[in-house]
Design a protein around this motif. Structure first.
Motif, short mmCIF file in Angstrom:
data_model
loop_
_atom_site.label_atom_id
_atom_site.label_comp_id
_atom_site.label_asym_id
_atom_site.label_seq_id
_atom_site.Cartn_x
_atom_site.Cartn_y
_atom_site.Cartn_z
N ASN A 9 31.55 -24.85 34.83
CA ASN A 9 31.41 -25.43 33.49
C ASN A 9 30.30 -24.81 32.66
OD1 ASN A 9 33.49 -27.12 34.09
ND2 ASN A 9 32.26 -28.97 34.32
N GLU A 10 29.31 -24.19 33.29
CA GLU A 10 28.16 -23.67 32.57
C GLU A 10 28.20 -22.16 32.39
OE1 GLU A 10 24.48 -25.10 34.15
OE2 GLU A 10 25.02 -27.21 33.86
N SER A 11 29.35 -21.56 32.63
CA SER A 11 29.46 -20.10 32.56
C SER A 11 30.19 -19.65 31.31
CB SER A 11 30.19 -19.55 33.78
OG SER A 11 29.43 -19.74 34.96
N LEU A 12 29.74 -18.51 30.78
CA LEU A 12 30.44 -17.84 29.69
C LEU A 12 31.69 -17.15 30.21
CD1 LEU A 12 27.51 -15.93 27.93
CD2 LEU A 12 28.61 -18.01 27.09
N ARG A 13 32.65 -16.93 29.32
CA ARG A 13 33.71 -15.99 29.63
C ARG A 13 33.10 -14.58 29.70
NH1 ARG A 13 37.75 -17.63 24.82
NH2 ARG A 13 35.73 -17.89 23.77
N ASP A 14 33.81 -13.67 30.33
CA ASP A 14 33.34 -12.28 30.33
C ASP A 14 33.21 -11.82 28.89
OD1 ASP A 14 33.33 -12.18 33.08
OD2 ASP A 14 35.33 -11.29 33.23
N CYS A 15 32.06 -11.27 28.55
CA CYS A 15 31.79 -10.81 27.19
C CYS A 15 31.45 -9.32 27.21
CB CYS A 15 30.64 -11.60 26.56
SG CYS A 15 30.23 -11.09 24.88
N VAL A 16 32.19 -8.56 26.43
CA VAL A 16 31.97 -7.11 26.33
C VAL A 16 31.84 -6.76 24.85
CG1 VAL A 16 32.88 -4.81 26.81
CG2 VAL A 16 33.30 -6.68 28.43
N ILE A 17 30.78 -6.01 24.50
CA ILE A 17 30.56 -5.57 23.12
C ILE A 17 30.61 -4.04 23.11
CG2 ILE A 17 29.00 -5.58 21.14
CD1 ILE A 17 27.77 -8.15 22.27
N THR A 18 31.57 -3.51 22.38
CA THR A 18 31.77 -2.06 22.30
C THR A 18 31.42 -1.58 20.90
OG1 THR A 18 33.59 -2.24 23.90
CG2 THR A 18 33.40 -0.18 22.65
N LEU A 19 30.46 -0.66 20.79
CA LEU A 19 30.01 -0.16 19.50
C LEU A 19 30.90 0.99 19.01
CD1 LEU A 19 27.52 -1.85 20.32
CD2 LEU A 19 26.09 -0.05 19.36
N GLY A 20 30.81 1.24 17.69
CA GLY A 20 31.41 2.44 17.11
C GLY A 20 32.92 2.47 17.12
N VAL A 21 33.57 1.32 16.90
CA VAL A 21 35.03 1.29 16.95
C VAL A 21 35.66 1.69 15.61
CG1 VAL A 21 35.10 -0.42 18.79
CG2 VAL A 21 35.08 -1.18 16.40
N SER A 22 34.85 1.82 14.57
CA SER A 22 35.34 2.27 13.27
C SER A 22 34.68 3.60 12.92
CB SER A 22 35.04 1.24 12.17
OG SER A 22 35.36 1.75 10.90
N ALA A 161 23.12 -15.38 17.25
CA ALA A 161 24.37 -15.47 18.01
C ALA A 161 24.88 -16.90 17.94
CB ALA A 161 24.16 -15.03 19.46
N ALA A 162 26.13 -17.08 18.35
CA ALA A 162 26.75 -18.40 18.29
C ALA A 162 27.59 -18.63 19.55
CB ALA A 162 27.63 -18.52 17.05
N GLN A 228 22.13 -15.64 27.07
CA GLN A 228 22.91 -14.56 27.67
C GLN A 228 23.55 -13.68 26.60
OE1 GLN A 228 25.46 -15.96 31.07
NE2 GLN A 228 24.54 -17.94 30.61
N LEU A 229 24.06 -14.30 25.54
CA LEU A 229 24.68 -13.51 24.47
C LEU A 229 23.66 -12.65 23.74
CD1 LEU A 229 27.18 -16.08 22.93
CD2 LEU A 229 27.71 -14.12 24.40
N LEU A 230 22.48 -13.18 23.51
CA LEU A 230 21.42 -12.41 22.85
C LEU A 230 21.03 -11.21 23.71
CD1 LEU A 230 19.33 -15.44 21.59
CD2 LEU A 230 20.48 -13.78 20.12
#
Length: 242
Positions: A9-22, A161-162, A228-230
């Motif tokens: 219940n206290e875990s995030l989904r897997d989060c991946v941030i990929t830069l430079g997609v545009s 972050a949100a 964690q998101l930050l």
């Protein structure tokens, strides 16, 4: 209690941030939180809205849209409907407020950074992913301005972050997928900065009201997820030229 995707219940989904997609945008990233995917692009415009021309400050704003097949059934483009949905406009205002909360508009100078958040695939938490990814795109655009010597001082004062969370079947859960969000008795979106400041709390009881104690528990759990998101934002941006 394990959820359908195997998280506690206290875990995030897997989060991946990929830069430079545009290729063309001054800042861009793809943020994936579980099955939710949002492309965020930041555009620098050397002008401000007409109503801010005398303010001697810049402006940061956001736009939000879902692709027609971001959801299980196709939805018409808002341009084809001839009007904007109230939900999209409300989310855009939230994105703009969140990003401006960590921007020194005077240091930005008389220009606008427009952050487009386009939902490629939706499975809950699209507004939160838009804010979290939107900050990453904004930071890249600010670095572009610094490298071009168009601003003298770094215009961002903190990260932002949100995260979504809520009460589902009597259990407090972090980072709700759509199936959880759709049956939540209490639904919350929490926006905070890396300095611990609260930008916005959206908490709604869908039926029976929740207690102040439960609100405190949700705030505590939300802050845990935001930490964690930050950290993921900072890791994604670590390679930018300083």
């Amino acid at each position: 209690m394990l959820r359908k995707d195997g998280r506690d219940n206290e875990s995030l989904r897997d989060c991946v941030i990929t830069l430079g997609v545009s290729k063309y945008a001054e800042g861009s990233c793809l943020i994936a939180m579980g099955d939710t995917q949002v492309q965020c692009t930041a555009t620098v415009q050397e002008q401000v809205p007409r109503w801010r021309q005398d303010a001697e400050e810049g402006w940061v704003t956001g736009e939000y849209a879902m692709l027609p097949r971001a959801t299980s059934e196709r939805t018409d483009r808002e341009s084809h409907r001839g009007h904007r949905q109230g939900r999209s406009m409300e989310i855009e205002r939230l994105i703009g407020r969140s990003l401006r909360a960590v921007t020194d508009l005077k240091a930005l100078g008389p220009r606008t950074i427009l952050v487009d958040c386009d939902v490629l695939q939706a499975d809950g938490g699209t507004r939160c992913a838009s804010i979290t990814g939107g900050y990453v795109a904004l930071a890249q655009a600010c670095r572009w301005l610094m490298n071009k010597k168009r601003v003298k001082t770094w215009p961002l004062t903190a990260q932002v972050a949100a995260i979504s969370l809520g009460l589902v079947a009597g259990e407090l859960m972090l980072d709700l997928a759509y199936e959880e969000d759709s049956r939540a008795a209490v639904d919350m979106n929490l926006v905070m900065t890396s300095r611990g400041g609260v930008v916005e709390v959206q908490a709604t009881a869908e039926g029976e009201p929740f207690s102040v104690g439960q609100l405190g528990q949700m705030m505590t759990l939300g802050q845990k997820g935001l930490k964690q998101l930050l950290a993921l934002q900072a890791e994604a941006l670590a390679g930018l030229q300083s």
